[in-house]
Design an enzyme around this catalytic site. Structure first.
Site, PDB file in Angstrom:
ATOM      1  N   LYS A 242      38.634  37.080  45.312  1.00 36.52           N
ATOM      2  CA  LYS A 242      39.222  35.641  45.633  1.00 36.52           C
ATOM      3  C   LYS A 242      40.918  36.624  45.140  1.00 36.52           C
ATOM      4  CE  LYS A 242      35.515  33.113  44.408  1.00 36.52           C
ATOM      5  NZ  LYS A 242      35.094  32.255  44.018  1.00 36.52           N
ATOM      6  N   ARG A 243      40.697  37.416  44.809  1.00 40.16           N
ATOM      7  CA  ARG A 243      42.546  37.899  43.540  1.00 40.16           C
ATOM      8  C   ARG A 243      43.176  38.978  45.146  1.00 40.16           C
ATOM      9  NH1 ARG A 243      42.043  40.891  40.420  1.00 40.16           N
ATOM     10  NH2 ARG A 243      40.128  41.917  39.775  1.00 40.16           N
TER      11      ARG A 243
END
Ligand code: GLU
Length: 447
Positions: A242-243
């Protein structure tokens, strides 16, 4: 003759029932969409039930509005659920189960101070110091037996996976605030909801030996279990994160990917049919779905492949449908009349709805051409092109009459009018834009 117990088991499993069990901690991501899709197809292929279960027992990690957003997103993909549950509304079931486990000697009350309140864990020791204290209140933890082999057959990986119980810690089942941990709630619900197949991400594999014990102690028919492969980023070769990567489904939709394209792309991230067919609608996928199609290797997220699917599905739309879909991507003041002329010119070229701007923005607003893009003879080319447009002569005639290279001539003309090298065919574009506007743009450059 079957004994009564066995009979019950067979009956309970006669219907395929799967669940998608997200925690409402944020928006749906690609991996979640894939899990939901496979669980849906597994159930629907056998006319079974697909359950949506919100796992919201970790109150601290919850995100406001996440459940509604997950539901909305699943609906956009046609992944309709037959039953819906929210774990926080079922708390008494979990505390009863915890009590039963304590009563039967498979769990115990623990009074250690929370070491890590976030995880709800009370000590970092494999064997909790409270396990034989005989406390009558506190958090409930699993009394993991010594020297047992815990194993199950993973239906995605098609192999037996096992652990020694000596490596499994006395996991917390019920926190002192009365909320269950994931480990307890998942097993209680999968049994109570008569889930036949658990399908989930690979991250949950390490939790599985704990669940195997809880399932065993609670009794009943344990669902089959399958852990999906990890989706890898094509750039880093690491698990999508997600980062680092764009992973949120809504973001893809906002960027002009169609749900049917995204879904078709996701279908093949870890599953393949025997005949290597690639194009599937959701109902075709359900029809062809077969557990033997799960792939061993971790799939890579290839954006070019997604673009290919998206281009394909865009071309399947009628111009009328595209007009609607393009709504958020066209200039606010664009007239429907003009859009209807532009759409056929770009339909075969755009890969995402958001490509509209780069392919067709020039129809609605003048684009300044970067002079560096022009070829060395651009002035001559443009002068003659202007003459032809003013006189209403066919542009195709110009390079012939003037001994210009056809490609170079049209490229300069294209850049002058559109500001870009990649656009719809220039003759048609000039017709839609209007000859006067085209001439005006050329004049500005020649000035
Ligand atoms: N709540 C878990 C999640 O967020 C569910 C894992 C499972 O399916 O057991 O993915």
């Amino acid at each position: 003759m079957l004994n009564a117990k066995l009979d019950v088991k067979i009956e309970a499993m006669s219907k395929v029932r799967t669940r998608f069990a997200p925690s409402p901690t944020g928006f749906l991501h690609i991996g979640g969409l894939r899990t939901a899709l496979y669980a849906y197809a597994l159930a629907k292929h056998d006319k079974g039930d697909f359950i949506l279960r919100i796992e919201d027992t970790d109150q601290k990690r919850q995100v406001e509005g996440a459940t509604e957003s997950l539901k909305e997103t699943l609906k956009k993909f046609g992944l309709a659920w037959d039953e819906f549950y929210t774990q926080s509304e079922r708390l008494s079931l979990y505390s009863e189960a915890a009590k039963k486990l304590v009563g039967e000697g498979h769990a115990f009350y623990c009074q250690c101070k929370p070491r890590n309140a976030k995880e709800g864990e009370f000590s970092n020791k494999l064997r909790d110091p409270c396990r034989d204290k005989g406390y009558t209140m506190g958090a409930v933890r699993l009394k993991v037996p010594e020297g047992e082999t815990l194993s199950y057959f993973d239906f995605v990986h098609r192999k037996e996976i096992s652990w020694s119980s000596d490596t499994v810690y006395d996991a917390t089942l019920l926190k002192s605030d009365g909320f269950p941990t994931y480990h307890l709630a998942v097993a209680v619900d999968d049994l109570d909801m008569k889930v036949s197949h658990i399908l989930r991400g690979h991250d949950w594999l390490p939790s599985t030996p704990i669940h195997l014990l809880v399932f065993k102690y609670l009794g009943g028919v344990r669902p089959e279990i399958g852990h999906l492969t990890d989706i890898l980023s094509a750039e880093t070769g690491k698990k999508l994160s997600k980062r680092r990567d764009s992973v949120f489904v809504e973001q893809f939709l906002e960027n002009g990917y169609l749900p049917e394209a995204l879904l078709n792309f996701v279908m093949l991230l870890g599953w393949a049919p025997k005949d290597n067919r690639e194009l599937f609608t959701l109902s075709e996928f359900v029809e062809h779905f077969d557990m033997n199609g799960f792939q061993e290797a971790n799939p890579r997220f290839l954006i070019d492949k997604l673009d290919w699917f998206n281009g394909y599905y865009i071309r399947q739309k009628t111009d009328e449908e595209l007009l609607k879909l393009l709504g958020p991507f066209v200039p606010k003041d664009a007239s429907e009349e003009k859009l209807k002329k532009v759409i056929p010119l770009i339909k075969d070229r755009i890969k995402k709805l958001s490509d509209f701007e780069s392919f067709a923005g020039f129809f609605f607003e003048e684009r300044s051409a970067d002079k560096k893009l022009f070829g060395k003879d651009y002035k001559k080319h443009l002068e003659k092109a202007l003459e032809a447009i003013e006189k209403g002569v066919l542009l195709d005639q110009v390079p012939k009459d003037n001994n210009f290279k056809v490609g170079d001539f049209f490229m300069d003309l294209r850049i002058a009018i559109t500001g870009s090298k990649f656009t719809p065919p220039i003759n048609e574009s000039i017709e839609v834009l209007g000859r006067e506007e085209a001439a005006e743009r050329i004049r500005k450059i020649l000035d």
